[in-house]
Enzyme design. Structure first.
Site, PDB file in Angstrom:
ATOM      1  N   ASP A 298       1.368   1.397   2.152  1.00 38.83           N
ATOM      2  CA  ASP A 298       1.408  -0.053   2.364  1.00 38.83           C
ATOM      3  C   ASP A 298       1.497  -0.405   3.846  1.00 38.83           C
ATOM      4  OD1 ASP A 298       4.015   1.175   2.183  1.00 38.83           O
ATOM      5  OD2 ASP A 298       4.857  -0.828   2.443  1.00 38.83           O
ATOM      6  N   GLU A 299       1.055  -1.607   4.166  1.00 39.13           N
ATOM      7  CA  GLU A 299       1.264  -2.226   5.479  1.00 39.13           C
ATOM      8  C   GLU A 299       1.022  -1.281   6.655  1.00 39.13           C
ATOM      9  OE1 GLU A 299       4.754  -5.388   4.378  1.00 39.13           O
ATOM     10  OE2 GLU A 299       5.382  -3.301   4.613  1.00 39.13           O
TER      11      GLU A 299
END
Ligand code: TNX
Length: 484
Positions: A298-299
């Protein structure tokens, strides 16, 4: 019988009650170690709630009247590996399942019918028959032990509490910018250096390999599969701070104790990066009894798009080579995924798109399932970037409706993540998880057709004394008429 959470598939009310009287015994059929362990668990709980000591008979024999029978013989295979039939008659309690997991869940149902707090030396169960099985295979919670560390005893308690509500996956977020939480023998500085702080600069911590293996075994005893997550290629400052050679310029950054995200990245084109990933996956996979390995993903805002895709595809090969099934957050859907890779939805349409292309998905929508979102503006803990998530909001949704055009069979189940940037103690964790976790457990287990907030809210109210009896620091949401 009518206050059970998660709500069973079918309840037929009978006449009379079964009284667990002093001297009642638990019979097993057959007398396997697995059934014996479940019976000992049941006896222990009955001792605590009803003050009665039930003997577990070590051999398979037909029970005379007044006793309980746990059986994996003549269990209905149509109820699957986790389903069960619980028959309470005035003469006997009979719990049958096809597999031990089903017996364990039947035991949870039975325990919810006992008085919530210790009473005098007898306990009555209402007669009737419950036939039950889960809607989804994946009924999970996630604990972020990276932003703040929680020790083995604390995680075990969390596992115990989840299991009471028939949840069966605990995803541990084991690494992030602020901390690395498990010893990797070939890279010991990860835990030694990368593990010794947390958000706000607290002392941190990390599990030894022995502790991690112990947690895994404990989880198995509660029919919970541990899912380890090492977040990559972003959320990696703790690793980068521990080994200078993982950095582009061979300069290690400082340890990080803030709460911002998206600034760190492994070096996607360095060979050593993949030795590191391989060693970590290899050691952690060996400690993990379950079939899954979560790579986060993620991210990764500091990793260029093409690099990110290349990294995820390589990580996928490494995880597969260790015989594990890879899981990643929404973002991994940008990569070419193997057919067995699972995508976990949190915020973007990644999982939905992957599901349309044939992937299996886990639903953890931040706006519904994030246990770290504040209940309301007055909530002293938690975040609010995905809005406030009150008890009704976290209960009244259906994961199938979040699939868009993708077929329902793509849906493996649901998971409620609990991120710990603002949570320092287990009391904080419990305050955010309870009572919302019960609603997620019901979404994962019970048929969608029975989902009705006005009815659920009354059932939930009856669990107040139960949670209080267990010493759970739960949030007494004002929209629930809690019983005392
Ligand atoms: C987003 S959810 C994150 C986490 C944070 C969380 C806080 C996800 C895959 N990434 O790094 O802790 O929000 O709610």
């Amino acid at each position: 019988m009518h206050n059970l959470i998660p709500k069973p598939v079918s309840i037929e009310v009978g006449a009379g009650t079964f009284t667990i009287a002093p001297g009642a015994k638990i019979y097993l059929s057959p007398a396997t170690p697995a059934l014996h362990a479940i019976a000992a668990y049941l006896a222990d709980k009955i001792k605590h709630t009803a003050g009665l000591e039930l003997e577990v008979l070590p051999t398979g024999a037909e029970p005379p009247a007044g006793n309980l029978l746990l059986s994996t013989q003549e269990g209905d295979p149509a109820l699957g590996d986790e389903g069960y039939t619980l028959t309470i008659a005035p003469a006997q309690v009979t719990l049958r399942a096809h597999r031990p997991a089903g017996v364990f869940y039947g035991v949870q149902t039975l325990l919810q019918m006992l008085p919530p707090a210790p009473t005098s030396a007898s306990a009555a169960l209402p007669a009737g028959t419950i036939r039950d099985l889960p809607r989804f295979a994946w009924r999970g919670a996630m604990l972020d032990v990276a932003r703040h560390f929680f020790g083995v005893a604390e995680v075990k308690r969390f596992i115990d509490l989840m299991a009471l509500y028939k949840m069966n996956r605990l995803h541990l977020h084991l690494s992030d910018d602020q901390g690395w939480r498990v010893m990797i023998e070939t890279w010991p500085e990860l835990a030694r250096r990368g593990g010794h702080t947390s958000v706000g600069g607290g002392p941190g911590g990390a599990y030894t390999q022995q502790e991690y293996a112990d947690l895994d075994g404990y989880a198995q005893s509660r029919f919970v599969t541990l899912v380890p997550e090492i977040d990559m290629p972003g959320h990696t400052n703790a690793a980068l701070a521990s080994y200078p050679e993982l950095n582009r310029d061979r300069l290690a950054p400082d340890l990080y104790t803030g709460a911002e995200v998206g600034f760190s990245s492994l070096c996607v084109d360095k060979e050593i990066t993949y030795w590191f990933v391989e060693d970590v996956v290899n050691e952690l996979a060996a400690l993990t009894s379950g079939p899954y390995f979560h790579i986060g993903g993620d991210e990764a805002h500091s990793t260029k798009g093409a690099d990110y895709v290349r990294f995820v595809e390589k990580a996928q090969q490494i995880v597969a080579a260790q015989g594990k099934q890879m899981i990643g957050w929404d973002e991994i859907a940008q990569a070419a995924l193997r057919p067995d890779t699972i995508v976990q939805h949190w915020f973007s349409p990644g999982a939905q798109q992957a599901a349309q292309r044939g992937a299996r998905v886990i639903m953890s929508p931040a706006t519904k399932a994030y246990l770290d979102m504040k209940y309301d503006a007055a909530c002293p803990l938690g975040l609010n970037w995905a809005g406030f998530v009150d008890v009704q909001t976290s209960y009244a949704w259906d994961p199938v409706q979040m699939l868009g055009e993708a077929p329902a069979r793509a849906l493996l189940g649901v998971e409620a993540p609990l991120w710990s940037e603002t949570l320092l103690t287990m009391a904080d964790v419990e305050y955010m998880a309870f009572p919302r976790l019960l609603g997620i457990a019901e979404i994962g287990w019970s048929p969608a057709a029975g989902r009705d907030w006005p009815e659920y809210r009354l059932r939930l109210a009856a669990h107040g004394p139960r949670l209080a009896g267990l010493g759970v620091n739960f949030y007494r949401a004002p929209e629930v008429p809690w019983e005392d």
